[in-house]
Motif scaffolding. Sequence first.
Motif, mmCIF file in Angstrom:
data_model
loop_
_atom_site.group_PDB
_atom_site.id
_atom_site.type_symbol
_atom_site.label_atom_id
_atom_site.label_comp_id
_atom_site.label_asym_id
_atom_site.label_seq_id
_atom_site.Cartn_x
_atom_site.Cartn_y
_atom_site.Cartn_z
ATOM 1 N N GLU A 219 -4.115 2.203 -1.346
ATOM 2 C CA GLU A 219 -5.134 1.164 -1.500
ATOM 3 C C GLU A 219 -5.309 0.784 -2.967
ATOM 4 O OE1 GLU A 219 -6.722 -0.554 0.768
ATOM 5 O OE2 GLU A 219 -5.722 0.490 2.408
ATOM 6 N N ALA A 220 -5.320 1.790 -3.844
ATOM 7 C CA ALA A 220 -5.439 1.508 -5.277
ATOM 8 C C ALA A 220 -4.223 0.746 -5.783
ATOM 9 C CB ALA A 220 -5.617 2.813 -6.055
ATOM 10 N N ALA B 238 -2.409 -6.665 -6.994
ATOM 11 C CA ALA B 238 -3.039 -7.975 -6.820
ATOM 12 C C ALA B 238 -3.604 -8.531 -8.120
ATOM 13 C CB ALA B 238 -4.143 -7.872 -5.769
ATOM 14 N N ALA B 239 -3.808 -7.671 -9.126
ATOM 15 C CA ALA B 239 -4.367 -8.126 -10.404
ATOM 16 C C ALA B 239 -3.358 -8.877 -11.250
ATOM 17 C CB ALA B 239 -4.906 -6.921 -11.186
ATOM 18 N N THR C 200 -2.502 5.133 -8.603
ATOM 19 C CA THR C 200 -1.652 4.277 -7.770
ATOM 20 C C THR C 200 -0.302 4.937 -7.502
ATOM 21 O OG1 THR C 200 -0.576 3.091 -9.595
ATOM 22 C CG2 THR C 200 -2.726 2.272 -8.870
ATOM 23 N N GLU D 43 -7.436 0.674 -15.556
ATOM 24 C CA GLU D 43 -6.329 0.338 -14.684
ATOM 25 C C GLU D 43 -5.271 -0.470 -15.422
ATOM 26 O OE1 GLU D 43 -8.265 0.479 -10.267
ATOM 27 O OE2 GLU D 43 -7.066 -1.206 -10.888
ATOM 28 N N ASN E 270 -10.690 -13.314 -10.004
ATOM 29 C CA ASN E 270 -11.409 -12.051 -9.939
ATOM 30 C C ASN E 270 -11.217 -11.130 -11.142
ATOM 31 O OD1 ASN E 270 -8.819 -11.338 -9.489
ATOM 32 N ND2 ASN E 270 -9.223 -9.992 -7.756
ATOM 33 N N ILE F 153 -13.991 -6.350 -13.893
ATOM 34 C CA ILE F 153 -13.805 -6.879 -12.561
ATOM 35 C C ILE F 153 -15.098 -7.543 -12.115
ATOM 36 C CG2 ILE F 153 -13.159 -6.313 -10.185
ATOM 37 C CD1 ILE F 153 -10.979 -5.821 -12.254
ATOM 38 N N ARG G 158 -4.609 -2.920 -4.901
ATOM 39 C CA ARG G 158 -5.544 -3.610 -5.801
ATOM 40 C C ARG G 158 -4.914 -3.842 -7.164
ATOM 41 N NH1 ARG G 158 -9.048 0.211 -3.507
ATOM 42 N NH2 ARG G 158 -9.031 1.458 -5.430
ATOM 43 N N HIS G 159 -4.209 -2.849 -7.638
ATOM 44 C CA HIS G 159 -3.558 -2.953 -8.956
ATOM 45 C C HIS G 159 -2.512 -4.069 -8.943
ATOM 46 C CE1 HIS G 159 -2.339 -1.602 -12.874
ATOM 47 N NE2 HIS G 159 -1.136 -1.225 -12.486
ATOM 48 N N ARG H 94 0.811 -1.218 0.000
ATOM 49 C CA ARG H 94 0.000 0.000 0.000
ATOM 50 C C ARG H 94 0.853 1.281 0.000
ATOM 51 N NH1 ARG H 94 -2.845 -3.982 2.202
ATOM 52 N NH2 ARG H 94 -5.083 -4.101 1.718
#
Length: 457
Positions: free
Chosen positions: A341-342, A348-349, A312, A420, A441, A451, A345-346, A291
């Motif tokens: 936080e963004a 984790a993709a 991000t 993203e 996901n 998503i 998430r980015h 993060r």
Amino acid sequence: MHIRSPAIDVLFVNWRDVTHPEGGGSERYVHRMAEGLAAVGLRVSLFCAAHERAPARETMGGVSVVRRGGRLSVYPRALLHVLRHRPRLVVDVQNGLPFGSTLGTRRPVVVLVHHVHREQWPIVFGRLGGAIGWWIESVLAPLLYRRSRYVTVSTATAEELAGLGITSDRLDVVRNGTEPAPEVAVGRSPEPRLVVLGRLVPHKRVEHALEVVARLRDRWPGLRLSVVGEGWWDEQLRAHARALGVTDLVDFLGYVDEQGKHQELARSWVHLCPSVKEGWGLVVTEAGAQRVPTVGYRSAGGLRESVVDGRTGVLVDDLDEMVEAVDRLLMDAAARARMGEAAARHAAAYSWPASISRFAGVLATAVRESAPVAVVQDVDRTLLALLRRAAVRVDGSLHTENGSDPERRSTAESDENSDERLHSGTLFLGERRRSVTVEGNVVADNTAPTIVPSAHA
């Protein structure tokens, strides 16, 4: 009695491996791909330069690693290794200088390029040496590999390779994955803290991170910078810190293990990536996993994809803008938290299993394409079958649709239309396209990714 070495299905030739003192994100990418192929039953080997921290030969993650030669002598020794062992397929990792594996085998050769080195050559070797190096990379290498398939890690590098004459029909993009972030026992530092990760070499421009600290020290009492990594430019950086008067504000940590690296990230407020060029920027997603937003240069190429500008992290054009961007993030805790936080998430993709699947698909395409110019007996159907198995395996599951294989996707159909820029789940085999589920996901097709809720969230 001479014992013949076991046959090699896939041989990677690279100038370094992950154990090398100067190893970095590109070496981790190579090891991840090699280990993923070995996991489905392929006999995989890696030939790279020797160094004092590792034995001449060992097995790592199912991959036979052979270390011979030095910074330059590894190149002719690797070519000799190809000639002696006749692997069924070669992945030639071009870090500026080509190994020229096509001179030693008639089997398929796939060229892996993380980034193009136009800017780095003169920085490291001066004007004349840089001109020679760039001629080798931009003129000689494309000639040596004129019949080979290329794979790279970002659209930015793909575009540069296209500028060197690599046509889109033999150029694929397979992005980096992201390691799951380990649990760490430290929290965010109460005082502003910056971090820079990577090899200490001139083109990483860690000097710019030192300049940021020097310019902001009066505005931010307690500001500190962690420099994580080692390399031959270490003493010059320490001298630069002394000249700027920031020695007391900078922690040169050298090499740290994975746990230590993530601890440094976890307590940092902002990650700096001032590199001249990055194929992708694995350190960006590593920071994101903790993060931590990144501030880096737009001109670095791959950072335009690993950093989603304004979401991000922040992309800037020069040192002045980098100082301003860092200052704004240090002031705005809410914006910093949103970006962090963004960034998580980015990051984790991007999964290694999905990247390995696509990489295996590229190799399978190379094997299949070699059939028209090879003697029928030379087409290894077992190798192709194992590569196909790897190419449809994501997180241990097989994904099929009507029993057909997806078509290799060209770089012309980039996934830049995603807000993203999540990597596509399209695999690179067979005659048709289909979409696959990545990490439970992300569903991607040949347009924009969507998503959807994870089944195991």
